[in-house]
Design an enzyme around this catalytic site. Structure first.
Site, PDB file in Angstrom:
ATOM      1  CE  LYS A 160      -3.296   2.593   2.603  1.00  0.00           C
ATOM      2  NZ  LYS A 160      -3.937   3.019   3.944  1.00  0.00           N
ATOM      3  N   GLY A 192      -8.049   9.289   9.754  1.00  0.00           N
ATOM      4  CA  GLY A 192      -8.231   9.224  11.075  1.00  0.00           C
ATOM      5  C   GLY A 192      -9.323  10.355  11.420  1.00  0.00           C
ATOM      6  CB  ALA A 208      -8.044   7.594   4.637  1.00  0.00           C
ATOM      7  N   GLY A 209     -10.560   7.845   6.490  1.00  0.00           N
ATOM      8  CA  GLY A 209     -11.775   9.099   6.872  1.00  0.00           C
ATOM      9  C   GLY A 209     -13.047   8.279   7.136  1.00  0.00           C
ATOM     10  CG  ASN A 237      -5.984   1.261  11.723  1.00  0.00           C
ATOM     11  OD1 ASN A 237      -4.847   1.343  11.417  1.00  0.00           O
ATOM     12  ND2 ASN A 237      -6.816   0.863  13.109  1.00  0.00           N
ATOM     13  CB  SER A 238      -9.017   5.607  13.222  1.00  0.00           C
ATOM     14  OG  SER A 238      -7.746   5.742  13.030  1.00  0.00           O
TER      15      SER A 238
END
Length: 280
Positions: A116, A177, A204-205, A226-227
């Site tokens: 990635k 994040g 992301a986001g 992830n977050s």
């Protein structure tokens, strides 16, 4: 033509087994990619991976090389033993040269050509640097890597990355994040419409399962986050919620969402039909 293909808009079966995500010669049944950073403990990470049903885990090489990561290594080894694939990333890199060097280290450490590719151009938004990203992608593809580029929703840059040999794109939904969801809907829609045969993974986001479902309802092929799981009060439960949301969004897109309309349309028209009235 890309080696990674989206499925037809209206395939005959809605079962997940009949709707694999194909990445080269790899076939995945899960369209939920999970990051491994920031979990409260390796045990929680293990349980979150299992609850997510994810078959692709991202791992930051810079984080792996720092400190004592023995527990994390064991958790990742357990996942790989169950057939889960690792997708090492170049998070934290600021130049093509740095990203290429880190990618080579990742290939040696994890024995995978998958990478990635992240090359950050702004410290506040962590927005990708398109020039450095394209340079690194071009070199890594030439050296045999399967490059998953973290990019914006810019269509022209997306085409440049595909022309360089990237078999898919990973456009952001919002800054990493931030949990803001899909901030760039017109651009994401355009990317999906103009690149119908390219695998697109929203990366992301994403902060809530509803946002992941929205991405899948737009026709995107997978979601990476992830977050939203790692920082949840109950990461394991949240991983399961995202698993269901991604699957539901995919099924909704394949089934065919109704088109929005600007006025009411009766779901049960009565004009021209006889119906009984109550007693006077």
């Amino acid at each position: 033509m890309s080696a990674f293909h989206s499925q037809p808009a209206q395939p005959p079966s809605l079962s997940s087994a009949a709707d694999p995500l194909r990445i080269g010669d790899v076939s995945l049944t899960s369209r939920f990619f999970l990051g491994t950073a920031g979990h409260p403990s390796p045990q929680v990470l293990r349980e979150s991976i299992e609850a997510s049903g994810s078959e692709v885990l991202t791992v930051g090489l810079k984080r792996t090389l720092q400190g004592d990561n023995g527990a994390l290594a064991h958790a990742l080894a357990d996942a790989r033993a169950r057939g889960v694939r690792l997708l090492p990333n170049t998070a934290g890199c600021r130049s093509a040269r740095e990203a290429v060097a880190l990618a080579h280290m990742a290939r040696e450490l994890y024995d995978t050509p998958w990478i990635k590719l992240e090359v950050v151009g702004d410290d506040h938004t962590l927005q990708p640097d398109p020039i450095e990203l394209l340079s690194a992608a071009t070199e890594l593809v030439r050296e045999g890597f399967v490059v998953f580029p973290y990019c914006t929703e810019d269509l022209v840059m997306g085409r440049r990355l595909l022309d360089a040999g990237c078999p898919l794109l990973m456009p952001w939904g919002a800054p990493i994040g931030s949990g803001q969801g899909l901030l760039h809907l017109p651009g994401l829609r355009t990317l999906r419409e103009r690149l119908p045969d390219t695998v697109l993974v929203v990366d992301a986001g994403i902060g809530a399962p509803s946002q992941a479902a929205q991405a899948m309802e737009l026709g995107f092929d997978a979601v990476l986050l992830n977050s939203a799981v790692a920082q949840a009060r109950d990461p394991v439960r949240m991983a399961g919620a995202f698993r269901q949301a991604v699957a539901a969004g995919r099924q909704a897109w394949r089934a065919g969402l109704m088109a929005p309309q600007s006025m009411a349309v009766a779901s049960t028209p009565v004009s021209g039909h006889a119906f009984l009235l109550g007693d006077a």
